[in-house]
Write a protein that holds these residues in place. Sequence first.
Motif, short mmCIF file in Angstrom:
data_model
loop_
_atom_site.label_atom_id
_atom_site.label_comp_id
_atom_site.label_asym_id
_atom_site.label_seq_id
_atom_site.Cartn_x
_atom_site.Cartn_y
_atom_site.Cartn_z
N GLY A 196 -4.69 -24.25 -25.92
CA GLY A 196 -4.72 -24.18 -24.46
C GLY A 196 -3.33 -24.32 -23.86
N ILE A 197 -2.51 -25.22 -24.42
CA ILE A 197 -1.14 -25.39 -23.93
C ILE A 197 -0.34 -24.11 -24.17
N ALA A 198 -0.50 -23.52 -25.35
CA ALA A 198 0.22 -22.28 -25.64
C ALA A 198 -0.21 -21.16 -24.71
N ALA A 199 -1.51 -21.13 -24.37
CA ALA A 199 -2.01 -20.11 -23.44
C ALA A 199 -1.36 -20.27 -22.07
N ALA A 200 -1.29 -21.50 -21.59
CA ALA A 200 -0.64 -21.76 -20.30
C ALA A 200 0.83 -21.37 -20.35
N GLY A 201 1.49 -21.71 -21.45
CA GLY A 201 2.90 -21.36 -21.60
C GLY A 201 3.14 -19.87 -21.58
N GLY A 256 -7.99 -19.40 -22.65
CA GLY A 256 -6.83 -19.43 -23.52
C GLY A 256 -7.10 -20.25 -24.77
N ALA A 257 -7.65 -21.45 -24.60
CA ALA A 257 -7.96 -22.29 -25.75
C ALA A 257 -9.04 -21.64 -26.63
N PHE A 297 -4.45 -16.80 -28.37
CA PHE A 297 -4.86 -16.12 -29.60
C PHE A 297 -3.76 -16.18 -30.66
N VAL A 298 -2.54 -15.83 -30.25
CA VAL A 298 -1.41 -15.86 -31.20
C VAL A 298 -1.18 -17.29 -31.69
N ALA A 299 -1.27 -18.25 -30.79
CA ALA A 299 -1.12 -19.65 -31.20
C ALA A 299 -2.18 -20.04 -32.22
N GLY A 300 -3.42 -19.58 -31.99
CA GLY A 300 -4.48 -19.88 -32.93
C GLY A 300 -4.23 -19.32 -34.31
#
Length: 262
Positions: free
Chosen positions: A112-117, A135-136, A209-212
């Motif tokens: 979720g943090i990566a999505a916000a970023g 996002g998460a 998604f990429v963060a995941g």
Amino acid sequence: MLPLRDQLPTRRVPLVNYLLIALNLLGFFWMRSVISAGIPPDRLLFAWGLVPGTLLAEPEDTWWTVFSSMFLHDPTGWAHLGGNMLFLWIFGDNVEDALGSLRYAAFYVLSGIAAAGAQILIDPGSTIPMVGASGAISGVLAAYGSLYPRSPITVLNPIPLLWLIFGLFLEFPAWLVILEYFVVNLLNGLGSIGMRSGGVAFFAHLGGFVAGLILIRLFMVGRAPREYERWHKWRSPPRRAARPGRRVDPWDPERRRDPWGY
């Protein structure tokens, strides 16, 4: 394609996934109750949602909106919440099953943090509030696709004219369903560049998604991958000789290898 269910049972109760769903539902009903008391929806969204321009200008006062925005949804309708919770219900329990509860909770929040970023990076001056767990949950989808790429997913047949031929429901491998989700968000995200009006935060979905994809490899360190039933491309599952009085189970977890070579 709208996924409806998977066929991969969990080995333990997914308590964190249930808690995440409950928190999102509580957030939604809380917002609706506040609105019914006379607070305008826009005021509520600006107060609790993530506003990129405000966050960058006043980080010490608004940093917490990165987290509050993950558990809030558009209070004026049910589609946003319903779609997100459906995806989290189908895919989240199995990711928690693979990671364990504590790792899954950390994985979800970091996605979720990566999505916000990602959304802030694309439009740092935006004054449009962003809310939603998408996002998460995109990170959760990426993790599921990495862990169980050929797990059968039941989807709603998207072409009504073909219902009489193929039926109301279809079955596809998880990688195809999740890839379609990513491609749709990528195309819509590219098409939204330069637009200043509100709408779906597609780049938040892509960032999560990429963060995941990255995080799941880190979080699975020290944990063995799980055997699971594979989608068999409309072929009948392979059969083996049954012992007397024993039901044939072609996907018995005790088997030593997948007969299709997957």
